[in-house]
Design an enzyme around this catalytic site. Structure first.
Site, short mmCIF file in Angstrom:
data_model
loop_
_atom_site.label_atom_id
_atom_site.label_comp_id
_atom_site.label_asym_id
_atom_site.label_seq_id
_atom_site.Cartn_x
_atom_site.Cartn_y
_atom_site.Cartn_z
N LYS A 1 0.87 -1.19 0.00
CA LYS A 1 0.00 0.00 0.00
C LYS A 1 0.89 1.22 0.00
O LYS A 1 2.04 1.16 0.43
CB LYS A 1 -0.88 0.01 1.26
CG LYS A 1 -2.13 0.84 1.12
CD LYS A 1 -3.25 0.06 0.46
CE LYS A 1 -4.45 0.91 0.17
NZ LYS A 1 -5.62 0.11 -0.21
N GLY B 1 -5.63 2.70 -7.22
CA GLY B 1 -6.27 3.80 -6.49
C GLY B 1 -6.71 3.41 -5.09
O GLY B 1 -6.74 2.24 -4.72
N ASP B 2 -7.05 4.41 -4.33
CA ASP B 2 -7.69 4.28 -3.01
C ASP B 2 -8.28 5.68 -2.75
O ASP B 2 -8.50 6.43 -3.72
CB ASP B 2 -6.67 3.84 -1.94
CG ASP B 2 -7.35 3.35 -0.66
OD1 ASP B 2 -7.75 2.18 -0.60
OD2 ASP B 2 -7.49 4.15 0.30
N THR C 1 -15.24 -2.58 -6.82
CA THR C 1 -15.25 -2.69 -5.36
C THR C 1 -16.68 -2.57 -4.83
O THR C 1 -17.13 -3.41 -4.02
CB THR C 1 -14.35 -1.61 -4.73
OG1 THR C 1 -13.08 -1.62 -5.38
CG2 THR C 1 -14.17 -1.87 -3.24
N SER D 1 -8.48 -5.68 -10.34
CA SER D 1 -7.15 -5.19 -10.71
C SER D 1 -6.29 -6.34 -11.22
O SER D 1 -5.54 -6.19 -12.19
CB SER D 1 -6.45 -4.56 -9.49
OG SER D 1 -6.89 -3.24 -9.28
P1 NDP Z 1 -12.83 8.04 -2.59
O1 NDP Z 1 -11.77 9.03 -2.37
O2 NDP Z 1 -13.39 7.85 -3.94
O3 NDP Z 1 -14.05 8.35 -1.61
C1 NDP Z 1 -13.88 8.41 -0.23
C2 NDP Z 1 -15.18 8.80 0.42
O4 NDP Z 1 -15.05 8.66 1.83
C3 NDP Z 1 -15.56 10.24 0.18
O5 NDP Z 1 -16.95 10.37 0.22
C4 NDP Z 1 -14.90 10.94 1.36
O6 NDP Z 1 -15.48 12.19 1.68
C5 NDP Z 1 -15.12 9.94 2.45
N1 NDP Z 1 -14.03 10.04 3.44
C6 NDP Z 1 -12.73 9.83 3.21
N2 NDP Z 1 -12.00 10.04 4.31
C7 NDP Z 1 -12.88 10.39 5.25
C8 NDP Z 1 -12.75 10.73 6.61
N3 NDP Z 1 -11.56 10.74 7.23
N4 NDP Z 1 -13.88 11.03 7.29
C9 NDP Z 1 -15.11 11.01 6.67
N5 NDP Z 1 -15.28 10.69 5.37
C10 NDP Z 1 -14.19 10.39 4.68
O7 NDP Z 1 -12.25 6.66 -2.02
P2 NDP Z 1 -12.75 5.17 -2.29
O8 NDP Z 1 -14.21 5.13 -2.49
O9 NDP Z 1 -11.87 4.57 -3.30
O10 NDP Z 1 -12.38 4.47 -0.90
C11 NDP Z 1 -13.31 4.37 0.19
C12 NDP Z 1 -12.89 3.24 1.11
O11 NDP Z 1 -12.87 2.01 0.38
C13 NDP Z 1 -11.49 3.37 1.72
O12 NDP Z 1 -11.51 2.79 3.00
C14 NDP Z 1 -10.64 2.51 0.79
O13 NDP Z 1 -9.48 2.06 1.45
C15 NDP Z 1 -11.60 1.38 0.53
N6 NDP Z 1 -11.35 0.57 -0.66
C16 NDP Z 1 -11.23 1.14 -1.90
C17 NDP Z 1 -11.04 0.35 -3.00
C18 NDP Z 1 -10.98 0.92 -4.38
O14 NDP Z 1 -10.91 0.13 -5.32
N7 NDP Z 1 -11.01 2.22 -4.57
C19 NDP Z 1 -10.91 -1.11 -2.89
C20 NDP Z 1 -11.13 -1.62 -1.55
C21 NDP Z 1 -11.34 -0.79 -0.49
P3 NDP Z 1 -14.83 13.57 1.12
O15 NDP Z 1 -15.18 13.62 -0.33
O16 NDP Z 1 -15.49 14.61 1.95
O17 NDP Z 1 -13.36 13.46 1.37
O1 2IT Z 2 -7.99 -1.53 -0.64
C1 2IT Z 2 -7.94 -2.00 -1.80
O2 2IT Z 2 -8.10 -3.21 -1.99
C2 2IT Z 2 -7.73 -1.08 -2.91
N1 2IT Z 2 -7.64 0.12 -2.69
C3 2IT Z 2 -7.59 -1.61 -4.31
C4 2IT Z 2 -6.20 -2.09 -4.56
C5 2IT Z 2 -5.89 -2.49 -5.98
O3 2IT Z 2 -4.71 -2.77 -6.21
O4 2IT Z 2 -6.76 -2.52 -6.84
#
Ligand code: NDP
Ligand code: 2IT
Length: 445
Positions: A126, A165-166, A210, A377
């Site tokens: 990560k 991404g994340d 996801t 991915s």
């Molecule tokens: P994005 O940046 O697209 O969206 C994040 C969302 O969560 C936004 O609505 C954001 O609000 C909110 N958020 C982020 N940080 C905080 C915080 N500290 N407090 C309150 N709200 C918060 O990210 P993703 O959708 O990609 O990721 C969301 C979650 O999913 C994370 O935990 C990530 O690790 C997990 N994840 C993502 C994957 C992926 O493929 N992208 C795969 C597996 C897990 P705001 O816009 O106000 O910042």
């Molecule tokens: O938390 C996760 O699994 C991710 N953010 C996606 C990781 C990836 O390599 O697609």
């Protein structure tokens, strides 16, 4: 906790002070492993736990860039290459002001077991930065990404480490990162990053994977009790990548999402979240979620309080770590909650998980429930390696099969270890055993 685990846990705490999220992630896994060590003394003998808790490599670097007003900005970049016993390090990059080495280590540690659970040949890692993309222009984001990659490029590669991404890193950022990697290396090495645009090496369905996967997982969990998501009232926290496509899939399957959120508050929309409007507000305009309520009569914006108080049968935390605590879990249970699946990584606090368990609520941990993103991915890597591009139908079919298989693996493993219905144990044990066997097989390296 088992005394063999306790000894390792105490040492992990001592070596990693001031990293509460990493410590929490380790404890979560260790609490499942007692019965595994009983059955496999060779893991203790060969210090497999100690080896899995120490990242293979941790890279921390300075990221200098120039903002639109000509001022020099300095951020910190991270890549924690946690374990590569099963394949190249694989895992996302997070750009958020809260990012520090402990957060990256928690995410990398979880990623190792999640990736193992997918059944695909990927190790875990990560990375990210404390850079805050919010309010930054496209030009600033591009210059930041270029500077970040100018250091990162030497550490990654399609057979070495494959970021994605994340939080704060989506298609736009992956584009700038890939462009800079290509420029520096003079190689069109598609497999070095995933989450690319579909016209330049990306996979169809990766964007949706996801969120879709999380809902496919909860549908499988509900099925074990003769239920489906059809007609259910659902809360999804967050409004980013994962939340958006979780909402889309819930609606496709006949459920109704009545609330979602961002870090400024939440919206309640009893007529069901309008996904096109949400995407306009959050994806296109990069605006705050209150703008959704401004434009929709059936919706109201709540700037404080808890989204979980809205009440629902299904809850999908899809924002960030520790966003659903004990009192919020109690409130959800009082509101008739049936099931939770974690779209985010570690969004439910340990005390909240215990509340849900006691109440008999189905609980799908992130390692299993959100693994569809990284699994797709890995499908993107397969397509890149064969210079192929699959159809949407075929790719979504593969994702569905993978989520069903992960669910099955969790259920069978929980049964095998005498904890039927416990998806936390099932996911932790199944993920652990596969990677532990590979660590043993590869010798002391
Ligand atoms: P994005 O940046 O697209 O969206 C994040 C969302 O969560 C936004 O609505 C954001 O609000 C909110 N958020 C982020 N940080 C905080 C915080 N500290 N407090 C309150 N709200 C918060 O990210 P993703 O959708 O990609 O990721 C969301 C979650 O999913 C994370 O935990 C990530 O690790 C997990 N994840 C993502 C994957 C992926 O493929 N992208 C795969 C597996 C897990 P705001 O816009 O106000 O910042
Ligand atoms: O938390 C996760 O699994 C991710 N953010 C996606 C990781 C990836 O390599 O697609």
């Amino acid at each position: 906790m088992d005394s063999r685990l306790e000894a390792v846990y105490v040492e992990v705490m001592r070596r990693n002070p001031g990293e509460p999220e990493f410590q929490q992630a380790v404890l979560d896994v260790f609490e499942s492993l007692g019965p595994v060590l009983d059955r496999h003394p060779e893991y203790t003998e060969a210090a497999v736990l100690e080896r899995l808790c120490e990242p293979e490599r941790q890279i921390i670097f300075r990221v200098p860039w120039v903002d639109d007003s000509g001022r020099i900005q300095i951020n910190r970049g991270f890549r924690v290459e946690f374990n590569s016993a099963l394949g190249p390090y694989k895992g996302g990059l997070r750009f958020h002001p809260s990012v520090n080495v402990g957060i990256v280590k928690f995410l990398g540690f979880e990623q190792v077991f999640k990736n193992s659970l997918t059944g695909m040949p990927i190790g875990g890692g990560k990375g990210g930065s404390d850079f805050d993309p919010r309010g930054r222009s496209d030009g600033e984001v591009m210059r930041f990404c270029q500077s970040f990659m100018t250091e990162l490029y030497r550490h990654i590669g399609e057979h070495t480490d494959v970021p994605a991404g994340d939080i704060g890193v989506g298609r736009r950022e992956i584009g700038y990162l890939f462009g800079q990697y290509k420029r520096i290396t003079n190689r069109y090495e598609s497999g070095v990053l995933t989450g690319k645009g579909v016209t330049w090496g990306g996979s169809l369905v990766r964007t949706e994977a996801t969120g879709y996967g999380t809902v496919l997982f909860i549908e499988e969990m509900l099925r074990t009790r003769g239920l489906t998501i059809d007609g259910k009232r659902v809360i999804v926290s967050g409004s980013g990548n994962v939340a958006t496509y979780a909402i889309a899939k819930v609606h496709q399957l006949g459920g109704r999402v009545v609330a979602c959120s961002d870090s400024s508050g939440y919206v309640v929309d009893e007529s069901g979240i309008d996904l096109n409007l949400l995407r306009d507000v959050k994806e296109v305009e990069r605006s705050r979620i209150s703008a959704y309520a401004d434009r929709r009569e059936s919706a109201r914006f709540v700037p404080d309080g808890s989204i979980w108080d809205v009440g629902a049968e299904v809850a999908l935390p899809c924002a960030t770590q520790n966003e659903l605590d004990e009192s919020q879990a109690l409130s959800l249970v009082r509101g008739g909650l049936l099931a939770v699946a974690e779209g985010a990584n570690m969004p439910t606090t340990p005390a909240a998980v215990r509340v849900l368990g006691k109440a008999g609520v189905l609980f799908g941990p992130g390692k299993a429930a959100n693994a569809g993103g990284v699994a797709t991915s890995a499908l993107e890597m397969q397509q890149n390696a064969s210079r192929d591009a699959w159809t949407e139908n075929y790719t979504e079919q593969r994702l569905t099969e993978i989520m069903v298989a992960i669910h099955q693996r969790c259920v069978e493993t929980a049964d095998e270890y005498g904890q039927p219905g416990n998806y936390v144990s099932g996911a932790n044990i199944a993920g652990f055993v596969k990677v532990a066997d590979a660590v043993l097989a590869l010798g002391v390296i």
